[in-house]
Design a protein around this motif. Structure first.
Motif, short mmCIF file in Angstrom:
data_model
loop_
_atom_site.label_atom_id
_atom_site.label_comp_id
_atom_site.label_asym_id
_atom_site.label_seq_id
_atom_site.Cartn_x
_atom_site.Cartn_y
_atom_site.Cartn_z
N LEU A 36 0.82 -1.21 0.00
CA LEU A 36 0.00 0.00 0.00
C LEU A 36 0.85 1.27 0.00
CD1 LEU A 36 -2.60 -1.05 2.74
CD2 LEU A 36 -3.03 -0.91 0.26
N ALA A 37 0.31 2.32 -0.59
CA ALA A 37 0.79 3.70 -0.41
C ALA A 37 2.28 3.89 -0.67
CB ALA A 37 0.42 4.20 0.98
N SER A 38 2.76 3.36 -1.78
CA SER A 38 4.19 3.49 -2.11
C SER A 38 4.61 4.95 -2.19
CB SER A 38 4.48 2.79 -3.43
OG SER A 38 4.21 1.42 -3.35
N LYS A 39 3.75 5.78 -2.78
CA LYS A 39 4.11 7.20 -2.95
C LYS A 39 4.10 7.94 -1.62
CE LYS A 39 3.09 11.13 -5.96
NZ LYS A 39 2.20 11.66 -7.03
N LEU A 40 3.19 7.57 -0.73
CA LEU A 40 3.13 8.19 0.59
C LEU A 40 4.46 8.06 1.31
CD1 LEU A 40 1.40 9.45 2.95
CD2 LEU A 40 1.03 7.08 3.70
N LEU A 41 5.11 6.92 1.15
CA LEU A 41 6.36 6.66 1.85
C LEU A 41 7.50 7.56 1.36
CD1 LEU A 41 6.24 2.76 2.03
CD2 LEU A 41 5.53 4.42 3.76
N LEU A 42 7.31 8.19 0.19
CA LEU A 42 8.35 9.07 -0.35
C LEU A 42 8.15 10.53 0.06
CD1 LEU A 42 8.47 7.73 -4.03
CD2 LEU A 42 9.99 7.12 -2.14
N THR A 43 6.97 10.87 0.54
CA THR A 43 6.65 12.28 0.80
C THR A 43 7.50 12.84 1.94
OG1 THR A 43 4.87 11.72 2.35
CG2 THR A 43 4.28 11.98 0.02
N GLY A 44 7.79 14.13 1.80
CA GLY A 44 8.58 14.79 2.83
C GLY A 44 9.93 14.16 3.04
N GLY A 45 10.53 13.67 1.96
CA GLY A 45 11.83 13.02 2.08
C GLY A 45 11.80 11.77 2.95
N GLY A 46 10.65 11.07 2.91
CA GLY A 46 10.49 9.87 3.72
C GLY A 46 9.99 10.14 5.13
N ALA A 147 -20.02 -4.33 -6.40
CA ALA A 147 -20.07 -3.35 -5.32
C ALA A 147 -21.21 -2.38 -5.54
CB ALA A 147 -18.76 -2.58 -5.24
N SER A 148 -21.77 -1.90 -4.43
CA SER A 148 -22.84 -0.90 -4.51
C SER A 148 -22.29 0.48 -4.84
CB SER A 148 -23.60 -0.85 -3.18
OG SER A 148 -24.17 -2.10 -2.86
N SER A 149 -21.10 0.79 -4.34
CA SER A 149 -20.44 2.07 -4.61
C SER A 149 -18.98 1.82 -4.94
CB SER A 149 -20.53 3.01 -3.40
OG SER A 149 -21.86 3.35 -3.09
N VAL A 150 -18.43 2.70 -5.76
CA VAL A 150 -17.01 2.61 -6.12
C VAL A 150 -16.36 3.96 -5.91
CG1 VAL A 150 -15.38 2.34 -8.04
CG2 VAL A 150 -17.28 0.74 -7.78
N ILE A 151 -15.17 3.94 -5.31
CA ILE A 151 -14.37 5.16 -5.13
C ILE A 151 -13.10 5.00 -5.94
CG2 ILE A 151 -13.15 6.64 -3.50
CD1 ILE A 151 -15.09 5.63 -1.32
N ILE A 152 -12.89 5.90 -6.90
CA ILE A 152 -11.67 5.89 -7.71
C ILE A 152 -10.63 6.75 -7.02
CG2 ILE A 152 -10.64 6.37 -9.96
CD1 ILE A 152 -12.76 4.27 -10.16
N ALA A 153 -9.55 6.12 -6.57
CA ALA A 153 -8.48 6.83 -5.85
C ALA A 153 -7.13 6.33 -6.36
CB ALA A 153 -8.61 6.60 -4.35
N THR A 154 -6.97 6.39 -7.67
CA THR A 154 -5.82 5.76 -8.33
C THR A 154 -4.61 6.67 -8.46
OG1 THR A 154 -6.87 6.39 -10.41
CG2 THR A 154 -7.17 4.12 -9.66
N GLY A 155 -4.74 7.93 -8.04
CA GLY A 155 -3.61 8.84 -8.15
C GLY A 155 -3.45 9.42 -9.54
N GLY A 156 -2.31 10.11 -9.75
CA GLY A 156 -2.06 10.76 -11.02
C GLY A 156 -1.17 9.94 -11.93
N ILE A 157 -0.24 10.63 -12.61
CA ILE A 157 0.61 9.95 -13.59
C ILE A 157 2.09 10.10 -13.26
CG2 ILE A 157 0.99 11.84 -15.23
CD1 ILE A 157 0.21 9.84 -17.46
N THR A 158 2.41 10.85 -12.21
CA THR A 158 3.82 11.05 -11.86
C THR A 158 4.31 9.95 -10.92
OG1 THR A 158 3.12 12.53 -10.08
CG2 THR A 158 3.75 13.54 -12.16
N TYR A 159 5.62 9.80 -10.83
CA TYR A 159 6.22 8.70 -10.06
C TYR A 159 5.64 7.35 -10.47
CZ TYR A 159 8.98 11.41 -6.69
OH TYR A 159 9.92 12.20 -6.09
N PRO A 160 5.69 6.99 -11.77
CA PRO A 160 5.09 5.74 -12.22
C PRO A 160 5.65 4.50 -11.52
CG PRO A 160 6.54 6.65 -13.91
CD PRO A 160 6.37 7.71 -12.85
N GLN A 161 6.89 4.61 -10.99
CA GLN A 161 7.47 3.46 -10.30
C GLN A 161 6.71 3.11 -9.03
OE1 GLN A 161 8.82 6.43 -10.76
NE2 GLN A 161 10.20 7.07 -9.13
N THR A 162 5.86 4.04 -8.54
CA THR A 162 5.05 3.76 -7.36
C THR A 162 3.66 3.24 -7.73
OG1 THR A 162 4.12 6.01 -7.22
CG2 THR A 162 6.24 5.62 -6.12
#
Length: 405
Positions: A36-46, A147-162
């Motif tokens: 989970l949350a690969s990009k989160l782990l990079l924020t703020g210099g880790g 599913a009864s409801s769907v939430i799209i939370a896929t992020g953007g296009i930057t840092y594709p390695q995450t």
């Protein structure tokens, strides 16, 4: 086919916060990576710059799409956001510019705290969603999940390695605005390799009528640092391109100016030079500039300003004095591109005109929600973008949950 009340596509900050807000419902998170949350782990210099703690009205005024974000920011205030973590024993400190970090200075602790809430949430890893269809008031995902409801939370296009590869742009019928680089280092026309590593502290960077204060760092390809990253958003907004069509972006006739002495007005510099040039007439210009500029930056400054550093202050002409003032107050750099591989966020996304800002629900498809970086809004560096992710995610999760009651 397994059925859930809420399916969240994407296990980043906005997706995880959506799940937290919807706890009590039967939820599945579909994550394309094996964690989970690969990009989160990079924020703020880790360290994870969780949010920015400016007063909410001032915070909103920092955003291009403040009217759209207003309800989500008031729904999940900074106080409420921080309490979600403090209730699990993770506490925070506030640093300069109102930036909020965990006391432990570890992004992984933020992630661990969020996942601690999700013991009863089903998480499917290595699950790349290819299709979402709606049949008989239910969403069918890859002919595998209902599913009864769907939430799209896929992020953007930057840092594709995450895992941020723009998947969410193609999963629905929603229109997508031009996708651009955000918070990106800039490539200059000048070859700055010999000056790489030099910091310019507390300067002002201007682009057209906009001005941003902060630090600048010279790199092998150009310029970076907080002020440059923030100005890059404005350059992206102002230039016509779309990364979905072409990622090799070449900018034409784009210039920024750096005010190296923002504490002085032009008149104050002029008066200072009159006094100093008389009192220190035998001093060489290159040595005098040490009082105003970083020593290692002076050769580049003199070259770009077209000034002779070997001239004595007493011999500087009026023309060169004006040139000196103009260069100190606005040293120009031509920008030819973005260092896209280092772009931190995405400018553009699912068009917010089609999203209800009070719920994050689609205006086109009932039961479909969007959250985080997949949407158009973007902010400056300093906790602004995680604020968007957490607040829109929370509102989407809360709204999806309430719709099922």
């Amino acid at each position: 086919m397994k059925e859930y009340e809420i399916a969240i596509v994407g296990g980043g900050p906005s997706g995880l916060m959506a799940a937290v807000a919807a706890l009590g419902k039967n939820i599945v998170i579909l994550e394309k990576n094996d964690s989970l949350a690969s990009k989160l782990l990079l924020t703020g210099g880790g360290r994870c710059n969780l949010t920015n703690n400016k007063p909410i009205k001032k915070l909103l005024n920092s955003f291009h799409d403040k009217n759209f974000l207003k309800h989500s920011f008031y729904t999940l205030t900074n106080e409420k956001l921080i309490s979600i973590f403090e209730n699990q024993g993770l506490y925070f400190i506030e640093e300069d510019d109102n930036r909020i970090f965990p006391e432990t200075e570890r992004a992984v602790d933020v992630l661990d705290t969020l996942t601690d809430y999700l013991e009863d949430v089903d998480i499917k890893y290595n699950f790349k969603v290819e299709s979402i269809d709606k049949k008989d008031d239910k969403f069918i995902i890859d002919d595998n999940i209902k599913a009864s409801s769907v939430i799209i939370a896929t992020g953007g296009i930057t840092y594709p390695q995450t895992g941020s590869t723009g998947d969410g742009y193609y999963l629905t019928s929603h229109e997508v605005s031009d996708i651009k680089y955000g918070l990106s280092p800039l490539i200059t026309r000048d070859d700055l390799r010999d000056y790489a590593g030099i910091n310019l502290y507390n300067v002002s960077v201007s682009y057209k009528k906009s001005e941003i204060f902060g630090d600048v760092l010279i790199t092998h390809q150009g310029l970076t640092g907080p002020a440059i990253l923030n100005i890059s958003n404005l350059i992206s907004y102002d230039n016509d391109y779309n990364l979905l069509d072409n990622k090799n972006i070449v900018l034409d006739n784009v210039r920024i100016a750096i005010d190296l002495t923002p504490d002085y007005t032009r008149d104050e510099l002029s008066e200072k030079f009159i006094l100093d040039f008389q009192a220190k007439g035998k001093t060489l210009l290159k040595n005098y500039l040490k009082y105003l500029l970083t020593n290692s930056f002076i050769p580049l400054f003199l070259e770009k300003a077209g000034l002779d550093g070997e001239v004595k202050l007493a011999n500087i002409t009026k023309k060169d004095k004006n040139k000196l003032i103009n260069s100190l107050k606005g040293l120009e750099f031509e920008i030819v591109g973005f260092m896209g591989e280092l772009s931190k966020v995405t400018v553009g996304g699912i068009k917010i005109d089609d999203i209800n800002s009070k719920t994050m629900e689609s205006k086109l498809v009932e039961g479909l929600y969007f959250a985080g970086e997949v949407l158009e809004p973007v902010g400056y560096t300093g906790g602004y973008n995680l604020k968007i992710a957490f607040s829109t995610g929370y509102l989407a999760g809360m709204s999806a949950s309430k719709s099922l009651d």
